[in-house]
Design an enzyme around this catalytic site. Structure first.
Site, PDB file in Angstrom:
ATOM      1  N   ALA A 133     -69.984 -61.330 -63.499  1.00 55.49           N
ATOM      2  CA  ALA A 133     -71.156 -62.199 -63.532  1.00 55.49           C
ATOM      3  C   ALA A 133     -72.448 -61.468 -63.867  1.00 55.49           C
ATOM      4  O   ALA A 133     -73.506 -62.088 -63.918  1.00 55.49           O
ATOM      5  CB  ALA A 133     -71.313 -62.894 -62.183  1.00 55.49           C
ATOM      6  N   ASN A 199     -68.367 -59.634 -55.503  1.00 51.82           N
ATOM      7  CA  ASN A 199     -67.632 -58.941 -56.551  1.00 51.82           C
ATOM      8  C   ASN A 199     -68.571 -58.205 -57.498  1.00 51.82           C
ATOM      9  O   ASN A 199     -68.253 -57.134 -58.010  1.00 51.82           O
ATOM     10  CB  ASN A 199     -66.765 -59.929 -57.340  1.00 51.82           C
ATOM     11  N   HIS A 229     -78.629 -62.486 -60.562  1.00 52.56           N
ATOM     12  CA  HIS A 229     -78.129 -61.132 -60.339  1.00 52.56           C
ATOM     13  C   HIS A 229     -79.101 -60.144 -60.974  1.00 52.56           C
ATOM     14  O   HIS A 229     -79.457 -60.288 -62.144  1.00 52.56           O
ATOM     15  CB  HIS A 229     -76.743 -60.957 -60.960  1.00 52.56           C
TER      16      HIS A 229
END
Length: 276
Positions: A133, A199, A229
């Site tokens: 991601a 993750n 992120h």
């Protein structure tokens, strides 16, 4: 170049991967096999049949790892969560199939990490960690070669994305009116305590400074609708910050939609004549 693909899992991420492949493959694969839990064969069959011959000429669903590996996949993509990595990872690699794992947080467990590396060596296979991601993993790996000074990952998600995690005991997720940082620690601790959401932290750590030297902050933010992120890196070669706003998966808001496409990219890089 792969002709036979294996997928572990038949959920939302597998759907994303197979949908992307069916659109981007230059020609159908020889075979695609799904490994699902007992009782989910019909769900797996329905998923494969949605894409039909444009995905693969042969499409098979298994509920047992031995028969799955008997199909001799060239590459297996794990799309089923941390437990699937521990349950099937060693067998896949020992059989000589390369393994792409979406659930990179699973290998924050040093014991499992070591077993997977040993299995890859035995089978002459590779354990592949996709970017998932987050962006900038290629730059981070390159910077690591020059010497890293500091790596920090910040994960910011809407409160609903933290439901079902330890954050529920720390925050009133439904009552938040401003951003709240509920975790600060190492990537190893984040992957351990928030396995469904961290993750990315594990991927950043494994690509860069390691699980214990990578700092992580996790934030519940009622002012955003998408997962954010951010990776900040300081090294001898470069300083940079990567910020990526990802759409959450409709099947699981804890997972960024980008993660499935990242797995599909890893598959396509072993099929297409030009790799980027």
């Amino acid at each position: 170049m792969i002709r036979r693909l294996g997928i572990i899992g038949a959920g939302g991420m597998s759907d994303t991967v197979l949908s992307a492949l069916s659109e981007a493959l230059p020609a159908p694969l020889e075979a695609v096999s799904l490994l699902v839990r007992p009782g989910r064969q019909e769900e797996g069959t329905a998923l494969l049949e949605r894409f039909g011959d444009r995905l693969a000429m042969r499409r098979v669903v298994h509920d047992e790892c031995g028969s799955f590996l008997a199909d001799a996949p060239d590459l297996v993509a794990e799309c089923a969560g941390h437990g699937a990595v521990g349950e099937h990872g060693e067998a896949v690699l020992s059989a000589g199939a390369d393994l792409v794992i979406a659930s990179t947080g699973a290998i924050s467990d040093d014991g499992l990490h070591d077993r997977l590396k040993a299995a890859a060596e035995r089978g002459g296979a590779q354990l592949i960690l996709p970017a998932g991601a987050v962006g900038g993993i290629d730059a981070l790996v390159a910077a690591r070669l020059s010497g890293l000074e500091d790596v920090t990952y910040t994960g910011r998600k809407p409160p609903r994305a933290w439901r079902g995690t330890r954050a529920e005991a720390l925050l009133d997720l439904d009552g938040l009116t401003e951003p709240a940082t509920f975790f600060e620690g190492t990537a190893r601790e984040a992957a351990r305590d928030y396995p469904q959401n961290a993750n990315v932290a594990a991927t950043v750590a494994l690509a860069g400074a390691g699980m214990d030297a990578t700092r992580v902050r996790l934030i519940a933010d009622p002012g955003i609708a998408r997962n954010l992120h951010e990776v900040s890196v300081r090294s001898s070669a470069a300083e940079f910050t990567i910020r990526l706003e990802g759409r959450p998966s409709s099947a699981n808001p804890k997972t960024s939609l980008t993660a499935g496409y990242s797995v599909a990219r890893e598959v396509l890089n072993r099929v297409l004549p030009v790799v980027v």
